[in-house]
Scaffold this active site. Structure first.
Site, PDB file in Angstrom:
ATOM      1  N   SER A 156       0.868  -1.186   0.000  1.00  0.00           N
ATOM      2  CA  SER A 156       0.000   0.000   0.000  1.00  0.00           C
ATOM      3  C   SER A 156       0.900   1.229   0.000  1.00  0.00           C
ATOM      4  O   SER A 156       2.075   1.142   0.392  1.00  0.00           O
ATOM      5  CB  SER A 156      -0.856  -0.013   1.267  1.00  0.00           C
ATOM      6  OG  SER A 156      -1.455   1.245   1.493  1.00  0.00           O
ATOM      7  N   TYR A 169      -2.802  -1.288  10.137  1.00  0.00           N
ATOM      8  CA  TYR A 169      -2.686  -1.453   8.688  1.00  0.00           C
ATOM      9  C   TYR A 169      -1.307  -0.968   8.209  1.00  0.00           C
ATOM     10  O   TYR A 169      -0.585  -1.690   7.510  1.00  0.00           O
ATOM     11  CB  TYR A 169      -3.811  -0.674   8.006  1.00  0.00           C
ATOM     12  CG  TYR A 169      -3.898  -0.876   6.515  1.00  0.00           C
ATOM     13  CD1 TYR A 169      -4.523  -2.004   5.987  1.00  0.00           C
ATOM     14  CD2 TYR A 169      -3.365   0.053   5.625  1.00  0.00           C
ATOM     15  CE1 TYR A 169      -4.609  -2.194   4.616  1.00  0.00           C
ATOM     16  CE2 TYR A 169      -3.450  -0.125   4.256  1.00  0.00           C
ATOM     17  CZ  TYR A 169      -4.080  -1.251   3.755  1.00  0.00           C
ATOM     18  OH  TYR A 169      -4.161  -1.437   2.399  1.00  0.00           O
TER      19      TYR A 169
HETATM   20  P1  NAD Z   1     -11.261  -6.596  -0.871  1.00  0.00           P
HETATM   21  O1  NAD Z   1     -11.903  -6.500   0.480  1.00  0.00           O
HETATM   22  O2  NAD Z   1     -12.067  -6.271  -2.098  1.00  0.00           O
HETATM   23  O3  NAD Z   1     -10.645  -8.052  -1.058  1.00  0.00           O
HETATM   24  C1  NAD Z   1      -9.957  -8.694  -0.026  1.00  0.00           C
HETATM   25  C2  NAD Z   1      -9.857 -10.150  -0.353  1.00  0.00           C
HETATM   26  O4  NAD Z   1      -9.199 -10.805   0.748  1.00  0.00           O
HETATM   27  C3  NAD Z   1     -11.221 -10.830  -0.510  1.00  0.00           C
HETATM   28  O5  NAD Z   1     -11.146 -11.823  -1.511  1.00  0.00           O
HETATM   29  C4  NAD Z   1     -11.435 -11.470   0.860  1.00  0.00           C
HETATM   30  O6  NAD Z   1     -12.322 -12.574   0.837  1.00  0.00           O
HETATM   31  C5  NAD Z   1     -10.024 -11.884   1.172  1.00  0.00           C
HETATM   32  N1  NAD Z   1      -9.777 -12.141   2.585  1.00  0.00           N
HETATM   33  C6  NAD Z   1     -10.034 -11.358   3.646  1.00  0.00           C
HETATM   34  N2  NAD Z   1      -9.707 -11.990   4.789  1.00  0.00           N
HETATM   35  C7  NAD Z   1      -9.227 -13.205   4.413  1.00  0.00           C
HETATM   36  C8  NAD Z   1      -8.733 -14.333   5.126  1.00  0.00           C
HETATM   37  N3  NAD Z   1      -8.654 -14.351   6.466  1.00  0.00           N
HETATM   38  N4  NAD Z   1      -8.354 -15.408   4.413  1.00  0.00           N
HETATM   39  C9  NAD Z   1      -8.438 -15.445   3.060  1.00  0.00           C
HETATM   40  N5  NAD Z   1      -8.898 -14.398   2.341  1.00  0.00           N
HETATM   41  C10 NAD Z   1      -9.284 -13.309   3.011  1.00  0.00           C
HETATM   42  O7  NAD Z   1      -9.950  -5.703  -0.759  1.00  0.00           O
HETATM   43  P2  NAD Z   1      -9.062  -4.958  -1.872  1.00  0.00           P
HETATM   44  O8  NAD Z   1      -9.361  -3.514  -1.759  1.00  0.00           O
HETATM   45  O9  NAD Z   1      -9.135  -5.628  -3.181  1.00  0.00           O
HETATM   46  O10 NAD Z   1      -7.601  -5.170  -1.231  1.00  0.00           O
HETATM   47  C11 NAD Z   1      -6.718  -6.189  -1.636  1.00  0.00           C
HETATM   48  C12 NAD Z   1      -5.333  -5.858  -1.138  1.00  0.00           C
HETATM   49  O11 NAD Z   1      -4.917  -4.594  -1.672  1.00  0.00           O
HETATM   50  C13 NAD Z   1      -5.238  -5.723   0.385  1.00  0.00           C
HETATM   51  O12 NAD Z   1      -4.025  -6.275   0.830  1.00  0.00           O
HETATM   52  C14 NAD Z   1      -5.256  -4.224   0.599  1.00  0.00           C
HETATM   53  O13 NAD Z   1      -4.614  -3.841   1.786  1.00  0.00           O
HETATM   54  C15 NAD Z   1      -4.505  -3.746  -0.633  1.00  0.00           C
HETATM   55  N6  NAD Z   1      -4.776  -2.346  -0.993  1.00  0.00           N
HETATM   56  C16 NAD Z   1      -6.034  -1.943  -1.342  1.00  0.00           C
HETATM   57  C17 NAD Z   1      -6.237  -0.618  -1.703  1.00  0.00           C
HETATM   58  C18 NAD Z   1      -7.602  -0.106  -2.130  1.00  0.00           C
HETATM   59  O14 NAD Z   1      -7.753   1.117  -2.313  1.00  0.00           O
HETATM   60  N7  NAD Z   1      -8.583  -0.960  -2.332  1.00  0.00           N
HETATM   61  C19 NAD Z   1      -5.181   0.281  -1.680  1.00  0.00           C
HETATM   62  C20 NAD Z   1      -3.916  -0.177  -1.318  1.00  0.00           C
HETATM   63  C21 NAD Z   1      -3.719  -1.494  -0.979  1.00  0.00           C
END
Ligand code: NAD
Length: 274
Positions: A156, A169
């Site tokens: 991130s 986080y």
């Molecule tokens: P999201 O909530 O859409 O997806 C998260 C995924 O992780 C889902 O498939 C969920 O089922 C899975 N998950 C959650 N807990 C779990 C567990 N205990 N075991 C197995 N799977 C599990 O989130 P996203 O926004 O797509 O984020 C994905 C990654 O990207 C994360 O690591 C997040 O920190 C990072 N990220 C997201 C953003 C953003 O703006 N969305 C920005 C920077 C980084």
């Protein structure tokens, strides 16, 4: 996925033909975007994450139909090392190899540190950081046997800078950059690379919910909520799309990125350029 974008970066749309990838947390959001991009580039994929059984079934079915590659599902909970081992075994038993590991599963918790419930801290650390330790230690023997591999950690912008109210986080995302560097150094001579992608705000279903919630709280129009609240830290004032993260991950997984390792690569519209 955006084939033109990938072709521009790699010179070919099927740069991952014959490869096998695990993408954790790929039932939605960024992980699903990466799984789609990998499958479009020819890789077989292990999909992982939570969700409704029928929706996950539909995701697997459409992925296979659209790309012509095989996909399987692992329900492994990233807080449970024995289930993580089961996911890695599923990849090896189903496809006979493992070339690419993407540690993407992650959760977010907002709040001041003195009000952060201990169990929330523990859950964020387990899913965002410890799960990557387990997947990496379990995937490396296969990568060593095969003579190479790619590890991509989804970090991130908060892996590079701090932001109030995000202690757990930001701590785990900074931690995964440290893990990325050490794994890269330990595997540098084995044709294995390990990198972190550091996105800013990415457009996922959650973003739409946050916009609606903030419009109510502040009584502001949609565009203003986006510019001044959600994208306050992001100079380009636009969300990245999951397809962009997918295209970049595909490039990092391809032969063209063999010399990129140990890097924390921002995809944050200039956030960390401040
Ligand atoms: P999201 O909530 O859409 O997806 C998260 C995924 O992780 C889902 O498939 C969920 O089922 C899975 N998950 C959650 N807990 C779990 C567990 N205990 N075991 C197995 N799977 C599990 O989130 P996203 O926004 O797509 O984020 C994905 C990654 O990207 C994360 O690591 C997040 O920190 C990072 N990220 C997201 C953003 C953003 O703006 N969305 C920005 C920077 C980084």
């Amino acid at each position: 996925m955006n084939v033109t974008l990938l072709q521009a970066m790699t010179g070919s749309a099927r740069v991952l033909n014959g490869k096998v990838a695990i993408v954790t947390g790929s039932t939605s959001g960024i992980g699903l975007g990466i799984a789609h991009a990998f499958a479009s580039a020819g890789a077989s994929v292990v999909i992982n994450g939570f969700g409704k059984q029928d929706e996950i079934g539909n995701t697997i079915e459409s992925l296979q139909r659209e790309t012509g590659v095989a996909a399987v599902y692992s329900a492994a909970d990233m807080t449970k090392p024995d289930e993580i081992a089961g996911m890695v075994n599923l990849a090896l038993e189903t496809f006979g190899r493992l070339d690419i590991l993407v540690n993407n599963a992650g959760i977010f918790h907002v709040g001041p540190i003195d009000q952060l419930p201990v169990e929330k801290w523990d859950a964020v650390v387990a899913i965002n950081l410890s799960s990557a330790f387990h997947t990496i230690r379990l995937a490396l023997p296969a990568m060593h046997r095969q003579g190479g591999g790619r590890i991509i950690n989804i970090a991130s912008a908060l892996a590079l800078v701090g932001l109030p109210l995000t202690s757990a986080y930001a701590a785990t995302k900074h931690g995964i950059v440290g893990l990325t560097k050490v794994v890269a150094l330990e595997t540098a001579e084995q044709n294995i690379t390990c990198n972190a992608i550091c996105p800013g705000n990415v457009w996922t279903p959650l973003a739409e919910e946050r916009i609606a919630e903030q419009m109510k709280v502040h009584g502001l129009p949609r565009e203003e909520v986006i510019r001044t609240i959600l994208l306050a830290e992001q100079p380009n004032k636009r969300f990245a799309m999951a397809e962009e993260i997918g295209a970049f991950a595909t490039f990092l997984a391809s032969d063209a990125a063999a010399s990129i390792t140990g890097a924390a690569l921002p995809m944050d519209g200039g956030w960390t350029a401040h």
